[in-house]
Enzyme design. Structure first.
Site, PDB file in Angstrom:
ATOM      1  N   CYS A 261       4.061 -14.833 -17.432  1.00 59.70           N
ATOM      2  CA  CYS A 261       4.999 -15.945 -17.342  1.00 59.70           C
ATOM      3  C   CYS A 261       5.107 -16.764 -18.629  1.00 59.70           C
ATOM      4  CB  CYS A 261       4.620 -16.821 -16.154  1.00 59.70           C
ATOM      5  SG  CYS A 261       5.971 -17.874 -15.540  1.00 59.70           S
TER       6      CYS A 261
ATOM      7  N   GLU B  40       3.946 -12.595 -10.600  1.00 53.92           N
ATOM      8  CA  GLU B  40       2.956 -13.664 -10.516  1.00 53.92           C
ATOM      9  C   GLU B  40       3.123 -14.410  -9.196  1.00 53.92           C
ATOM     10  OE1 GLU B  40       1.595 -17.530 -13.209  1.00 53.92           O
ATOM     11  OE2 GLU B  40       3.681 -16.860 -13.237  1.00 53.92           O
TER      12      GLU B  40
ATOM     13  N   LYS C 116      -4.533 -15.634 -17.252  1.00 55.09           N
ATOM     14  CA  LYS C 116      -3.455 -16.414 -17.865  1.00 55.09           C
ATOM     15  C   LYS C 116      -4.012 -17.555 -18.706  1.00 55.09           C
ATOM     16  CE  LYS C 116       0.892 -18.772 -16.658  1.00 55.09           C
ATOM     17  NZ  LYS C 116       1.749 -19.233 -15.532  1.00 55.09           N
TER      18      LYS C 116
END
Length: 524
Positions: free
Chosen positions: A226, A93, A193
């Site tokens: 993440c 990321e 995300k």
């Protein structure tokens, strides 16, 4: 030429090769590759070239010049692993555009990306279909050159109309997506995300993406980014509802010990769900960012280095059908004496030990009434209730709210370090808001009670232990670190008499931390 490339790949895959070009792999050589049973994967921990002033406004050309420097490094890694038979590579990321932008300053760094569900598109072969797609074009061409699936993270923009009730005031959505390219360069899918971590430059998609992609070499992969790993959507739902056995996980993770270092949560996720996790982190030690790995439930190839400024490739052979750790229901063979003692305590029956002359029995309730004082210490910004661990063996328990944690332990030798058993049952509210139940065996930072749970990476204390608790959730992640940020694996874990337990003996190095980290998603 194509025939030679295929021949070289087949010759490689039949050889013996293993590399995690990073520290702490504990492996010498990859076993012979069997195409029907495994595949070869790579993740790259990237020390991204950052904008010297991410708050400043810049042009698209200037932004792309900076991103091209990172993309050049990506391409070098792709060509390196292509010579080693890699079939999928994962990049981190924020690795292309960098960190710490505002919504306005990141705009020149954003590509336009159509929905792969609506448009089938190969950016490398069809570069003129859409404007502002230079990053996607380069990634697509890399996948073709390397003849492999490629997963990367970049920023994207999507215009929206004022009639859209969710449309931001500037008339566009800005997302933080991962993109997946097949080995022929086609944009297979994207994941935007959902659980942003203080990312003011990006928007949360109105609908959660549950992104999967299928491959011939390893069936179905799932994708999330993440911070998503700590939440039900999309991470848990992907595994529960979409038959995912493999996860790709681009991340820009800031390590927080003792419970949330990058590699330990990656490994815990693999163990908890019995899946393979391919996790790529950025490498910025000054920001606390390091820790990547290829994790199966039973084995890990990983990299964690807070000193070295360089990036690192990790390459490993990965089984197509991951095998989980033995749980209580599937345990066979002769029972370990310590496990027998654990079961007796859990059932409330006395445990007995037989010597040459007679049988000695002790009531479990006597063990359960220790007189050690409890204390409180802040760990991971949460107020843990703890009790110190003394002596070479013992049985302790400590409770908070509805959660009680228990520890049955033996220590071959005593070290100078102090340890404690801690419990937390409540809403975590710093750097994210989410409900956790935690039972943790942790090392003190020094001799003071208030140092319990500090960020420690080295230890010499050796334990054989059972750790368990009466958790109110089935989503429990076994966290396990030994000295030098080394990942370890429980011997056994699972449910027994409505308690979840972790068992371990035979540590190869000192115990830094062992914990059962429960998530109560509905109480977030």
């Amino acid at each position: 030429l194509r025939f030679k490339e295929l021949l070289c790949r087949q010759l490689f895959l039949c050889g013996c090769y293993m590399v995690a070009l990073g520290a702490h792999t504990g492996e010498e050589c990859m076993a012979k590759h069997h195409e029907a049973e495994s595949y070869v994967a790579a993740v790259y921990e990237h020390p991204s070239i950052l904008s010297p002033n991410p708050l400043a406004l810049t042009s698209r050309q200037q932004a792309f010049e900076l991103m091209n420097q990172n993309l050049d490094i990506y391409e070098q890694q792709v060509m390196t692993v292509a010579q080693k038979g890699v079939q999928i590579i994962v990049f981190p990321e924020d690795g292309i555009h960098g960190l710490n932008f505002t919504r306005t300053s990141i705009y020149p760094f954003l590509d336009f990306m159509p929905s792969p569900q609506v448009v089938r598109w190969n950016p490398c072969l069809e570069p003129h279909h859409f404007n502002d797609t230079e990053v996607l074009q380069r990634l697509s061409c890399m996948a073709i050159k390397g003849d492999m699936f490629l997963v990367a993270n970049l920023g994207t923009k999507q215009p929206c109309h004022i009639s859209d009730p969710g449309c931001p005031n500037d008339g566009r959505y800005q997302f933080n997506p991962d993109v997946v390219f097949s080995n022929n360069g086609t944009l297979v899918d994207r994941y935007r995300k959902h659980n942003l971590y203080f990312e003011a430059a990006f928007d949360v998609p109105l609908k959660v993406d549950h992104t999967t992609f299928d491959t011939l070499f390893a069936d179905r992969f799932g994708v999330f980014t993440c911070f998503d790993i700590l939440f039900f959507n999309p991470a848990v739902r992907l595994l529960r509802d979409y038959k995912v056995k493999h996860v790709v996980h681009p991340t820009a993770w800031m390590n927080q010990l003792p419970l949330l270092a990058a590699t330990e949560i990656q490994k815990a996720f693999a163990v908890a769900f019995g899946v393979n996790v391919l996790a790529a982190n950025v490498h910025h030690p000054v920001l606390g960012m390091t820790g990547s790995g290829i994790h199966t439930p039973l084995k890990s190839f990983w990299y964690h280095d807070m000193e070295n400024p360089n990036g690192r490739l990790i390459i490993a052979q990965v089984t197509k059908n991951p095998v989980g750790i033995i749980d209580a229901e599937n345990a066979t063979g002769e029972m370990d004496p310590s496990h027998s003692k654990f079961l007796k305590i859990l059932s409330g029956h006395p445990y007995c030990e037989k010597d040459a002359q007679e049988v000695h029995c002790n009531e479990a309730t006597k063990w359960n009434r220790n007189a050690l004082p409890i204390f409180h210490s802040e760990m991971m910004y949460d107020n843990f209730t703890l009790v110190s661990i003394w002596g070479k063996e013992g049985y302790l328990h400590v409770c908070s709210n509805g959660l009680c944690c228990y520890l049955l332990y033996e220590r071959p030798t005593l070290s100078k370090e102090l340890y404690a058993l801690g419990v937390f049952d409540g809403l975590h509210t710093v750097h994210g808001t989410y409900y956790i139940q935690v039972c943790a065996l942790v090392r003190y930072g020094s001799l003071g009670f208030d140092t319990c749970g500090q960020e420690i990476t080295e230890a010499t204390g050796i334990f054989e232990f059972h750790l368990w608790g009466n958790f109110s959730t089935s989503y429990i992640f076994p966290l396990f670190l030994t000295s030098g940020m080394t990942l370890d694996v429980p011997d056994q874990l699972g449910w027994e008499n409505d308690h979840y337990f972790l068992r371990k003996s035979g540590l190869s190095s000192g115990l830094v931390m062992a914990a059962l980290y429960g998530r109560l998603y509905k109480r977030d």
